[in-house]
Design a protein around this motif. Structure first.
Motif, PDB file in Angstrom:
ATOM      1  N   ALA A  19      26.700  13.917  53.337  1.00 20.98           N
ATOM      2  CA  ALA A  19      27.537  14.028  54.536  1.00 20.98           C
ATOM      3  C   ALA A  19      28.795  13.177  54.467  1.00 20.98           C
ATOM      4  CB  ALA A  19      26.735  13.710  55.795  1.00 20.98           C
ATOM      5  N   ARG A  20      29.367  13.086  53.285  1.00 20.15           N
ATOM      6  CA  ARG A  20      30.639  12.379  53.147  1.00 20.15           C
ATOM      7  C   ARG A  20      31.788  13.398  53.075  1.00 20.15           C
ATOM      8  NH1 ARG A  20      28.160   9.360  54.917  1.00 20.15           N
ATOM      9  NH2 ARG A  20      27.651   7.197  54.407  1.00 20.15           N
ATOM     10  N   PRO A  21      32.861  13.186  53.840  1.00 21.07           N
ATOM     11  CA  PRO A  21      34.052  14.013  53.687  1.00 21.07           C
ATOM     12  C   PRO A  21      34.599  13.893  52.267  1.00 21.07           C
ATOM     13  CG  PRO A  21      34.158  12.702  55.699  1.00 21.07           C
ATOM     14  CD  PRO A  21      32.999  12.178  54.899  1.00 21.07           C
ATOM     15  N   LEU A  22      35.286  14.948  51.816  1.00 22.47           N
ATOM     16  CA  LEU A  22      35.775  15.006  50.447  1.00 22.47           C
ATOM     17  C   LEU A  22      37.282  15.211  50.410  1.00 22.47           C
ATOM     18  CD1 LEU A  22      33.123  17.557  49.086  1.00 22.47           C
ATOM     19  CD2 LEU A  22      32.952  15.058  49.091  1.00 22.47           C
ATOM     20  N   ILE A  23      37.907  14.681  49.361  1.00 24.50           N
ATOM     21  CA  ILE A  23      39.287  15.022  49.021  1.00 24.50           C
ATOM     22  C   ILE A  23      39.286  15.418  47.553  1.00 24.50           C
ATOM     23  CG2 ILE A  23      41.647  14.186  48.714  1.00 24.50           C
ATOM     24  CD1 ILE A  23      41.177  12.253  51.028  1.00 24.50           C
ATOM     25  N   ALA A  24      39.799  16.596  47.245  1.00 24.67           N
ATOM     26  CA  ALA A  24      39.805  17.076  45.869  1.00 24.67           C
ATOM     27  C   ALA A  24      41.003  17.980  45.647  1.00 24.67           C
ATOM     28  CB  ALA A  24      38.513  17.820  45.553  1.00 24.67           C
ATOM     29  N   THR A  25      41.283  18.240  44.398  1.00 23.07           N
ATOM     30  CA  THR A  25      42.403  19.096  44.037  1.00 23.07           C
ATOM     31  C   THR A  25      42.048  20.563  44.236  1.00 23.07           C
ATOM     32  OG1 THR A  25      41.629  18.625  41.795  1.00 23.07           O
ATOM     33  CG2 THR A  25      43.712  17.643  42.459  1.00 23.07           C
ATOM     34  N   ASP A  26      43.066  21.351  44.525  1.00 21.14           N
ATOM     35  CA  ASP A  26      42.892  22.788  44.744  1.00 21.14           C
ATOM     36  C   ASP A  26      42.872  23.489  43.388  1.00 21.14           C
ATOM     37  OD1 ASP A  26      42.741  25.314  45.755  1.00 21.14           O
ATOM     38  OD2 ASP A  26      44.707  25.311  46.714  1.00 21.14           O
ATOM     39  N   VAL A  27      41.769  23.293  42.651  1.00 22.14           N
ATOM     40  CA  VAL A  27      41.616  23.840  41.304  1.00 22.14           C
ATOM     41  C   VAL A  27      40.229  24.468  41.199  1.00 22.14           C
ATOM     42  CG1 VAL A  27      43.169  22.132  40.268  1.00 22.14           C
ATOM     43  CG2 VAL A  27      40.709  21.665  40.354  1.00 22.14           C
ATOM     44  N   PRO A  28      40.011  25.314  40.165  1.00 25.42           N
ATOM     45  CA  PRO A  28      38.675  25.881  39.975  1.00 25.42           C
ATOM     46  C   PRO A  28      37.612  24.790  39.948  1.00 25.42           C
ATOM     47  CG  PRO A  28      40.230  26.988  38.531  1.00 25.42           C
ATOM     48  CD  PRO A  28      40.976  25.860  39.182  1.00 25.42           C
ATOM     49  N   GLY A  29      36.478  25.095  40.517  1.00 27.65           N
ATOM     50  CA  GLY A  29      35.386  24.131  40.607  1.00 27.65           C
ATOM     51  C   GLY A  29      35.460  23.318  41.873  1.00 27.65           C
ATOM     52  N   GLY A  62      36.605  18.720  54.172  1.00 26.64           N
ATOM     53  CA  GLY A  62      37.482  17.715  53.573  1.00 26.64           C
ATOM     54  C   GLY A  62      38.883  18.264  53.420  1.00 26.64           C
ATOM     55  N   PHE A  63      39.623  17.738  52.433  1.00 26.12           N
ATOM     56  CA  PHE A  63      41.003  18.162  52.214  1.00 26.12           C
ATOM     57  C   PHE A  63      41.218  18.527  50.747  1.00 26.12           C
ATOM     58  CE2 PHE A  63      41.165  15.182  55.788  1.00 26.12           C
ATOM     59  CZ  PHE A  63      41.880  15.918  56.731  1.00 26.12           C
ATOM     60  N   LEU A  64      41.968  19.592  50.528  1.00 27.36           N
ATOM     61  CA  LEU A  64      42.409  19.954  49.187  1.00 27.36           C
ATOM     62  C   LEU A  64      43.860  19.517  49.025  1.00 27.36           C
ATOM     63  CD1 LEU A  64      40.888  23.543  48.808  1.00 27.36           C
ATOM     64  CD2 LEU A  64      40.141  21.461  47.630  1.00 27.36           C
ATOM     65  N   CYS A  65      44.199  19.042  47.814  1.00 25.40           N
ATOM     66  CA  CYS A  65      45.566  18.626  47.528  1.00 25.40           C
ATOM     67  C   CYS A  65      46.014  19.247  46.211  1.00 25.40           C
ATOM     68  CB  CYS A  65      45.671  17.103  47.463  1.00 25.40           C
ATOM     69  SG  CYS A  65      44.679  16.347  46.170  1.00 25.40           S
ATOM     70  N   GLU A  66      47.290  19.098  45.887  1.00 25.91           N
ATOM     71  CA  GLU A  66      47.825  19.661  44.644  1.00 25.91           C
ATOM     72  C   GLU A  66      47.324  18.867  43.442  1.00 25.91           C
ATOM     73  OE1 GLU A  66      52.086  19.877  44.746  1.00 25.91           O
ATOM     74  OE2 GLU A  66      52.079  20.433  46.867  1.00 25.91           O
ATOM     75  N   ALA A  67      47.053  19.571  42.349  1.00 23.28           N
ATOM     76  CA  ALA A  67      46.665  18.907  41.108  1.00 23.28           C
ATOM     77  C   ALA A  67      47.867  18.191  40.500  1.00 23.28           C
ATOM     78  CB  ALA A  67      46.107  19.920  40.109  1.00 23.28           C
ATOM     79  N   ARG A  68      47.612  17.078  39.832  1.00 24.10           N
ATOM     80  CA  ARG A  68      48.622  16.306  39.098  1.00 24.10           C
ATOM     81  C   ARG A  68      49.705  15.747  40.021  1.00 24.10           C
ATOM     82  NH1 ARG A  68      48.264  17.981  33.349  1.00 24.10           N
ATOM     83  NH2 ARG A  68      46.815  19.741  33.229  1.00 24.10           N
ATOM     84  N   SER A  69      49.396  15.615  41.298  1.00 20.41           N
ATOM     85  CA  SER A  69      50.379  15.126  42.254  1.00 20.41           C
ATOM     86  C   SER A  69      49.824  13.933  43.031  1.00 20.41           C
ATOM     87  CB  SER A  69      50.799  16.231  43.230  1.00 20.41           C
ATOM     88  OG  SER A  69      51.608  15.708  44.272  1.00 20.41           O
ATOM     89  N   ALA A  70      50.274  12.741  42.675  1.00 23.80           N
ATOM     90  CA  ALA A  70      49.862  11.548  43.421  1.00 23.80           C
ATOM     91  C   ALA A  70      50.376  11.609  44.849  1.00 23.80           C
ATOM     92  CB  ALA A  70      50.379  10.298  42.714  1.00 23.80           C
ATOM     93  N   GLU A  71      51.543  12.194  45.038  1.00 22.35           N
ATOM     94  CA  GLU A  71      52.127  12.304  46.378  1.00 22.35           C
ATOM     95  C   GLU A  71      51.239  13.151  47.295  1.00 22.35           C
ATOM     96  OE1 GLU A  71      56.307  13.739  48.537  1.00 22.35           O
ATOM     97  OE2 GLU A  71      56.015  14.008  46.379  1.00 22.35           O
ATOM     98  N   SER A  72      50.789  14.304  46.786  1.00 28.25           N
ATOM     99  CA  SER A  72      49.933  15.174  47.580  1.00 28.25           C
ATOM    100  C   SER A  72      48.585  14.517  47.853  1.00 28.25           C
ATOM    101  CB  SER A  72      49.733  16.507  46.852  1.00 28.25           C
ATOM    102  OG  SER A  72      48.894  17.370  47.585  1.00 28.25           O
ATOM    103  N   LEU A  73      48.045  13.819  46.867  1.00 26.30           N
ATOM    104  CA  LEU A  73      46.776  13.120  47.044  1.00 26.30           C
ATOM    105  C   LEU A  73      46.908  12.001  48.071  1.00 26.30           C
ATOM    106  CD1 LEU A  73      43.852  12.506  46.296  1.00 26.30           C
ATOM    107  CD2 LEU A  73      44.690  11.247  44.300  1.00 26.30           C
ATOM    108  N   ALA A  74      47.993  11.254  47.994  1.00 24.83           N
ATOM    109  CA  ALA A  74      48.217  10.177  48.963  1.00 24.83           C
ATOM    110  C   ALA A  74      48.319  10.737  50.379  1.00 24.83           C
ATOM    111  CB  ALA A  74      49.483   9.406  48.602  1.00 24.83           C
ATOM    112  N   LEU A 108      33.554  16.584  59.479  1.00 22.12           N
ATOM    113  CA  LEU A 108      33.781  17.007  58.094  1.00 22.12           C
ATOM    114  C   LEU A 108      32.518  16.774  57.258  1.00 22.12           C
ATOM    115  CD1 LEU A 108      37.348  15.524  57.360  1.00 22.12           C
ATOM    116  CD2 LEU A 108      36.788  17.916  57.856  1.00 22.12           C
ATOM    117  N   GLY A 109      31.929  15.604  57.408  1.00 20.49           N
ATOM    118  CA  GLY A 109      30.727  15.286  56.652  1.00 20.49           C
ATOM    119  C   GLY A 109      29.560  16.195  56.989  1.00 20.49           C
ATOM    120  N   CYS A 110      29.369  16.471  58.265  1.00 22.68           N
ATOM    121  CA  CYS A 110      28.279  17.358  58.690  1.00 22.68           C
ATOM    122  C   CYS A 110      28.471  18.772  58.155  1.00 22.68           C
ATOM    123  CB  CYS A 110      28.182  17.388  60.210  1.00 22.68           C
ATOM    124  SG  CYS A 110      27.535  15.857  60.928  1.00 22.68           S
TER     125      CYS A 110
END
Length: 379
Positions: A292-302, A313-325, A342-344
């Motif tokens: 039940a933890r919220p997630l942040i990950a890149t918008d990539v396969p898998g 959770g949230f999806l962000c751009e791959a290879r982008s520190a700005e998008s992850l931040a 989000l966790g539930c």
């Protein structure tokens, strides 16, 4: 089902212990004989204690080297002839490719599980062509090929590397929903703790994670960014321990090293992050969602198969520190009840789609489908 001699091959024994143990335990409980063929490490006694036999496989899991890979193919073929299993289950890239080719020459049914595609297949140019050619040769006429996400399965189908009749999809390795039970979040008056669990490889997005931490801490000094995973891995994108120590001295990262059990670390965190460039089925995200933890990950396969954007959770751009931040700051800005929601939602998704029984039943069905004509009863 009658007792079947099953050989499982993979590029490291620890891979079986960490990711395939429920499958091994299930096969043993069903009355089958299981042998592990992999490079030996300190998990071997644990695997033997389960009831497996373990045979050492000499191999280099890194890179494409024609001479080394030819020797690996010949070694696999000899092991298959010596052990004479009824069926071979395989995981990891080289074991899948060269194991499939070796199994054809010994006429032993072979079932690979595509847990990821590897740098060579995704690099473009000559290496990608070679990897694609090898997959096509290896997987031609195999009875079953398991995939851990829809993107990889679709890619193999579009490139003609497998057929619809071969391809079957699994929810990764499955998750033990009792062991990874939902856990209450840390107190909301504590500083937000972000946790990344991964081998310390550039392809996992470690560099972007560190740079995103710098950006976020410049505006939210209290935020904490933890990193859990092994350094100096045998991989050309590995990050060394000296670099990690420098990040610690800078005050950007808290390095947690490695642990046997990740659950206490997940429970102590507010959000689990994986900015990987591509995944098969990211185990750490699945485990964190189950807890039940919220997630942040890149918008990539898998990753995008596990994370429902703005729901779990949230999806962000791959290879982008700005998008992850930006994703990290979006999480920080959420009130506690929305973080909990989000966790539930993540836990509910794991219960619906990722329970380990789905995987175990799929392998049982695969063994049944091979039938007595190709998977004879062990003597």
């Amino acid at each position: 089902m009658a007792c079947v001699r099953i050989l499982i091959t993979v590029n490291a024994a620890w891979n079986i212990w960490n990711f395939r143990r429920p499958l091994v335990e299930s096969l043993l409980a069903d009355g089958h004989r299981v042998t592990i063929l992999a490079p030996k490490d300190d998990t071997v006694p644990k695997l033997q204690a389960l009831g497996c036999s373990v045979r050492h496989l000499e191999m280099n899991a890194k890179g494409l080297n024609p001479l080394q890979d030819t020797k690996l193919l010949l070694r696999l073929r000899q092991h298959f002839r010596d052990l004479r299993p009824d069926v071979i289950l395989s995981f990891t890239i080289k074991n899948n490719i060269f194991g499939a080719i070796a199994a054809k020459s010994t006429r032993i049914p072979f079932i690979p599980n595509v847990t990821g595609l590897g740098t060579a297949f995704l690099s473009g140019g000559f290496l990608e062509k070679v990897a694609g050619m090898l997959y096509k040769i290896a997987f031609r006429n195999l009875p079953i090929v398991f995939f851990q996400n829809e993107d990889d399965q679709t890619l193999f189908l579009e490139r003609g590397l497998v057929t619809n009749s071969q391809a079957r999809r699994l929810p990764g390795s499955g998750i033990d929903l009792d062991r990874f039970a939902a856990a209450a979040s840390p107190a909301e008056d504590e500083a937000p703790i972000f946790l990344m669990i991964a081998r310390l490889l550039r392809d996992k997005g470690v560099i972007e994670y560190v740079e995103a931490a710098r950006r976020v801490k410049a505006r939210h000094a209290q935020a904490r960014f933890q990193l859990l995973g092994a350094t100096d891995a045998v991989n050309r994108t590995a990050i060394d321990g000296q670099t990690v120590a420098g990040w610690e001295r800078e005050g950007i990262i808290e390095y947690l090293g490695t642990v046997e059990d990740v659950r206490p670390m997940i429970e102590a965190s507010h959000c689990v992050v994986l900015p990987s460039y591509r995944e098969g089925a990211p185990r750490t995200l699945i485990e964190a969602a189950a807890m039940a933890r919220p997630l942040i990950a890149t918008d990539v396969p898998g990753c995008r198969a596990v994370v429902d954007d703005k729901t779990t959770g949230f999806l962000c751009e791959a290879r982008s520190a700005e998008s992850l931040a930006a994703a990290c700051e979006a999480f920080i800005s959420l009130p506690s009840e929305e973080r909990a929601a989000l966790g539930c939602a993540g836990r509910a998704k794991m219960e619906r789609e990722y329970g380990q029984n789905i995987v175990l039943d799929a392998y049982r069905a695969a063994l049944r489908d091979l039938g007595p004509a190709t998977c004879h009863v062990a003597a």
